[in-house]
Design a protein around this motif. Sequence first.
Motif, PDB file in Angstrom:
ATOM      1  N   LYS A 197       0.824  -1.214   0.000  1.00  0.00           N
ATOM      2  CA  LYS A 197       0.000   0.000   0.000  1.00  0.00           C
ATOM      3  C   LYS A 197       0.857   1.262   0.000  1.00  0.00           C
ATOM      4  O   LYS A 197       0.467   2.294  -0.564  1.00  0.00           O
ATOM      5  CB  LYS A 197      -0.916  -0.015   1.220  1.00  0.00           C
ATOM      6  N   ALA A 198       2.029   1.194   0.620  1.00  0.00           N
ATOM      7  CA  ALA A 198       2.916   2.364   0.713  1.00  0.00           C
ATOM      8  C   ALA A 198       3.715   2.590  -0.561  1.00  0.00           C
ATOM      9  O   ALA A 198       4.285   3.667  -0.757  1.00  0.00           O
ATOM     10  CB  ALA A 198       3.860   2.209   1.904  1.00  0.00           C
ATOM     11  N   MET A 199       3.775   1.581  -1.438  1.00  0.00           N
ATOM     12  CA  MET A 199       4.531   1.711  -2.683  1.00  0.00           C
ATOM     13  C   MET A 199       3.759   2.533  -3.702  1.00  0.00           C
ATOM     14  O   MET A 199       2.533   2.595  -3.683  1.00  0.00           O
ATOM     15  CB  MET A 199       4.828   0.327  -3.273  1.00  0.00           C
ATOM     16  N   ARG A 200       4.514   3.157  -4.614  1.00  0.00           N
ATOM     17  CA  ARG A 200       3.923   3.923  -5.708  1.00  0.00           C
ATOM     18  C   ARG A 200       4.445   3.400  -7.039  1.00  0.00           C
ATOM     19  O   ARG A 200       5.602   2.993  -7.146  1.00  0.00           O
ATOM     20  CB  ARG A 200       4.284   5.406  -5.607  1.00  0.00           C
ATOM     21  N   ASP A 201       3.578   3.416  -8.032  1.00  0.00           N
ATOM     22  CA  ASP A 201       4.032   3.142  -9.386  1.00  0.00           C
ATOM     23  C   ASP A 201       5.103   4.166  -9.746  1.00  0.00           C
ATOM     24  O   ASP A 201       4.893   5.370  -9.607  1.00  0.00           O
ATOM     25  CB  ASP A 201       2.844   3.274 -10.348  1.00  0.00           C
ATOM     26  N   GLY A 202       6.263   3.706 -10.174  1.00  0.00           N
ATOM     27  CA  GLY A 202       7.350   4.615 -10.506  1.00  0.00           C
ATOM     28  C   GLY A 202       8.382   4.786  -9.417  1.00  0.00           C
ATOM     29  O   GLY A 202       9.373   5.501  -9.615  1.00  0.00           O
ATOM     30  N   GLY A 239      15.889  -1.206  -9.895  1.00  0.00           N
ATOM     31  CA  GLY A 239      14.746  -1.295 -10.795  1.00  0.00           C
ATOM     32  C   GLY A 239      13.702  -0.254 -10.455  1.00  0.00           C
ATOM     33  O   GLY A 239      13.923   0.631  -9.620  1.00  0.00           O
ATOM     34  N   ILE A 240      12.562  -0.369 -11.099  1.00  0.00           N
ATOM     35  CA  ILE A 240      11.458   0.575 -10.929  1.00  0.00           C
ATOM     36  C   ILE A 240      10.176  -0.216 -10.710  1.00  0.00           C
ATOM     37  O   ILE A 240       9.945  -1.234 -11.372  1.00  0.00           O
ATOM     38  CB  ILE A 240      11.326   1.475 -12.177  1.00  0.00           C
ATOM     39  N   ILE A 241       9.348   0.253  -9.794  1.00  0.00           N
ATOM     40  CA  ILE A 241       8.084  -0.422  -9.501  1.00  0.00           C
ATOM     41  C   ILE A 241       7.036  -0.094 -10.563  1.00  0.00           C
ATOM     42  O   ILE A 241       6.844   1.070 -10.929  1.00  0.00           O
ATOM     43  CB  ILE A 241       7.545   0.002  -8.114  1.00  0.00           C
ATOM     44  N   VAL A 242       6.367  -1.120 -11.058  1.00  0.00           N
ATOM     45  CA  VAL A 242       5.199  -0.962 -11.925  1.00  0.00           C
ATOM     46  C   VAL A 242       4.041  -1.685 -11.245  1.00  0.00           C
ATOM     47  O   VAL A 242       4.139  -2.883 -10.956  1.00  0.00           O
ATOM     48  CB  VAL A 242       5.452  -1.556 -13.328  1.00  0.00           C
ATOM     49  N   MET A 243       2.974  -0.954 -10.968  1.00  0.00           N
ATOM     50  CA  MET A 243       1.816  -1.547 -10.299  1.00  0.00           C
ATOM     51  C   MET A 243       0.859  -2.130 -11.342  1.00  0.00           C
ATOM     52  O   MET A 243       0.473  -1.458 -12.297  1.00  0.00           O
ATOM     53  CB  MET A 243       1.086  -0.493  -9.466  1.00  0.00           C
ATOM     54  N   LYS A 244       0.505  -3.385 -11.144  1.00  0.00           N
ATOM     55  CA  LYS A 244      -0.479  -4.056 -11.995  1.00  0.00           C
ATOM     56  C   LYS A 244      -1.616  -4.541 -11.115  1.00  0.00           C
ATOM     57  O   LYS A 244      -1.420  -5.449 -10.290  1.00  0.00           O
ATOM     58  CB  LYS A 244       0.155  -5.248 -12.726  1.00  0.00           C
ATOM     59  N   GLY A 263      -2.786  -3.170  -8.577  1.00  0.00           N
ATOM     60  CA  GLY A 263      -2.431  -2.969  -7.177  1.00  0.00           C
ATOM     61  C   GLY A 263      -1.303  -3.849  -6.676  1.00  0.00           C
ATOM     62  O   GLY A 263      -0.967  -3.803  -5.491  1.00  0.00           O
ATOM     63  N   VAL A 264      -0.695  -4.624  -7.576  1.00  0.00           N
ATOM     64  CA  VAL A 264       0.393  -5.528  -7.184  1.00  0.00           C
ATOM     65  C   VAL A 264       1.696  -5.015  -7.811  1.00  0.00           C
ATOM     66  O   VAL A 264       1.756  -4.799  -9.028  1.00  0.00           O
ATOM     67  CB  VAL A 264       0.124  -6.967  -7.655  1.00  0.00           C
ATOM     68  N   PRO A 265       2.759  -4.807  -7.005  1.00  0.00           N
ATOM     69  CA  PRO A 265       4.018  -4.302  -7.552  1.00  0.00           C
ATOM     70  C   PRO A 265       4.792  -5.363  -8.327  1.00  0.00           C
ATOM     71  O   PRO A 265       4.958  -6.491  -7.874  1.00  0.00           O
ATOM     72  CB  PRO A 265       4.799  -3.857  -6.315  1.00  0.00           C
ATOM     73  N   HIS A 266       5.259  -4.946  -9.507  1.00  0.00           N
ATOM     74  CA  HIS A 266       6.139  -5.766 -10.338  1.00  0.00           C
ATOM     75  C   HIS A 266       7.416  -4.965 -10.574  1.00  0.00           C
ATOM     76  O   HIS A 266       7.433  -3.742 -10.420  1.00  0.00           O
ATOM     77  CB  HIS A 266       5.473  -6.108 -11.667  1.00  0.00           C
ATOM     78  N   LEU A 267       8.469  -5.653 -10.992  1.00  0.00           N
ATOM     79  CA  LEU A 267       9.758  -5.012 -11.182  1.00  0.00           C
ATOM     80  C   LEU A 267      10.033  -4.755 -12.662  1.00  0.00           C
ATOM     81  O   LEU A 267      10.026  -5.678 -13.470  1.00  0.00           O
ATOM     82  CB  LEU A 267      10.871  -5.898 -10.607  1.00  0.00           C
ATOM     83  N   MET A 268      10.276  -3.473 -12.998  1.00  0.00           N
ATOM     84  CA  MET A 268      10.761  -3.098 -14.324  1.00  0.00           C
ATOM     85  C   MET A 268      12.259  -2.853 -14.196  1.00  0.00           C
ATOM     86  O   MET A 268      12.696  -2.021 -13.390  1.00  0.00           O
ATOM     87  CB  MET A 268      10.045  -1.838 -14.823  1.00  0.00           C
ATOM     88  N   HIS A 269      13.052  -3.565 -14.982  1.00  0.00           N
ATOM     89  CA  HIS A 269      14.499  -3.500 -14.798  1.00  0.00           C
ATOM     90  C   HIS A 269      15.231  -4.027 -16.022  1.00  0.00           C
ATOM     91  O   HIS A 269      14.641  -4.687 -16.880  1.00  0.00           O
ATOM     92  CB  HIS A 269      14.911  -4.311 -13.562  1.00  0.00           C
ATOM     93  N   ALA A 270      16.506  -3.706 -16.089  1.00  0.00           N
ATOM     94  CA  ALA A 270      17.378  -4.304 -17.100  1.00  0.00           C
ATOM     95  C   ALA A 270      17.815  -5.651 -16.548  1.00  0.00           C
ATOM     96  O   ALA A 270      18.598  -5.726 -15.604  1.00  0.00           O
ATOM     97  CB  ALA A 270      18.570  -3.401 -17.380  1.00  0.00           C
ATOM     98  N   SER A 271      17.287  -6.692 -17.120  1.00  0.00           N
ATOM     99  CA  SER A 271      17.473  -8.044 -16.598  1.00  0.00           C
ATOM    100  C   SER A 271      18.569  -8.794 -17.345  1.00  0.00           C
ATOM    101  O   SER A 271      18.479  -8.988 -18.565  1.00  0.00           O
ATOM    102  CB  SER A 271      16.154  -8.829 -16.705  1.00  0.00           C
ATOM    103  N   SER A 272      19.591  -9.223 -16.609  1.00  0.00           N
ATOM    104  CA  SER A 272      20.657 -10.016 -17.226  1.00  0.00           C
ATOM    105  C   SER A 272      20.134 -11.393 -17.634  1.00  0.00           C
ATOM    106  O   SER A 272      20.562 -11.957 -18.645  1.00  0.00           O
ATOM    107  CB  SER A 272      21.840 -10.161 -16.273  1.00  0.00           C
ATOM    108  N   ALA A 273      19.179 -11.918 -16.882  1.00  0.00           N
ATOM    109  CA  ALA A 273      18.619 -13.238 -17.185  1.00  0.00           C
ATOM    110  C   ALA A 273      17.777 -13.201 -18.455  1.00  0.00           C
ATOM    111  O   ALA A 273      17.816 -14.127 -19.273  1.00  0.00           O
ATOM    112  CB  ALA A 273      17.785 -13.740 -16.016  1.00  0.00           C
ATOM    113  N   LYS A 274      17.021 -12.105 -18.635  1.00  0.00           N
ATOM    114  CA  LYS A 274      16.130 -12.000 -19.794  1.00  0.00           C
ATOM    115  C   LYS A 274      16.733 -11.183 -20.930  1.00  0.00           C
ATOM    116  O   LYS A 274      16.099 -10.981 -21.966  1.00  0.00           O
ATOM    117  CB  LYS A 274      14.784 -11.442 -19.353  1.00  0.00           C
ATOM    118  N   LYS A 275      17.950 -10.680 -20.698  1.00  0.00           N
ATOM    119  CA  LYS A 275      18.752 -10.022 -21.741  1.00  0.00           C
ATOM    120  C   LYS A 275      18.165  -8.717 -22.267  1.00  0.00           C
ATOM    121  O   LYS A 275      18.523  -8.271 -23.360  1.00  0.00           O
ATOM    122  CB  LYS A 275      18.989 -10.976 -22.924  1.00  0.00           C
TER     123      LYS A 275
END
Length: 288
Positions: free
Chosen positions: A217-222, A240-245, A247-259
């Motif tokens: 609840k305390a997190m913000r998109d961005g 990384g950066i939080i992206v809310m979907k 109401g659920v936070p997901h991670l936007m990031h440069a991923s070495s695993a996903k290239k």
Amino acid sequence: MKGFLTSIIFTAAALSAAASSPSEVRFHNEESDTLRINEILISAKAENGNAKPEVLISYIGKQLLGTPYEASTLEGSPERITVNMDGMDCTTFVENVAAMAYTVNEGRTSWRDFLYNLERMRYRGGKLNGYASRLHYVSDWIIDNAHRGIIKEVTSNFPGVQYAVKTIDFMSTHRDRYPALADSAEYERMRSAEIGYRSHRYPYIKSSKCSSKDVIKAMRDGDIIAITTKTPGLDVQHLGIIVMKDGVPHLMHASSAKKSVVIDSEPLSEYMRKNRSASGIRIIRLVY
């Protein structure tokens, strides 16, 4: 249109004395890098020019989705303000997004203005002065930029916050991993920068708390998040950066695993649960 173009020319001229000279900048491809920066800045200003920092951060980050992951793009001798819009790691992704957001908030849409803000954020005191002036550690980056009013860390305001005490000296104790530290003068400057981070105390939200409703609840998109690590001598292992979907936070990031730069399909809490070397997260917000 004439007035708009006049304004751009005037702004560029007014900033030319403050902006970094070409000799201090290292592009991957100057034409494509500057074109892409300008396109994103113009688009972000048109869509979200007066928006809150987190809205701009989220919007600009999404313009970089699909950018290939590339490690160590900042390395090179001598140290330069390095820009590579064709490949990013987690640090350069967040730096680029934050510098562009700050530039748009200033009402500016030129790559030269972006370079000015990138240097301000990347280097101690806002000025390039060799390899050791780069804010290599995230704790150092937070403190230096917060002191100058560019960002603020809000982790201590979150429910369930805890504090870690750690000596941050990974670079000097693993000198062989950093070619620039083969130079004895840079090595001593790096050690000097680390002195301020002996028994450094910083706030974090434990990994297991990332699924807490109060924390979410305390997190913000961005929100910018720094993932703290259990590795001795190191404070943060990933950015990384939080992206809310929904109401659920997901991670936007440069991923070495996903290239590439991606938004993870799994929630942040699941990402943290699987990351055994991580201890938790810190939350940072741009200020303007």
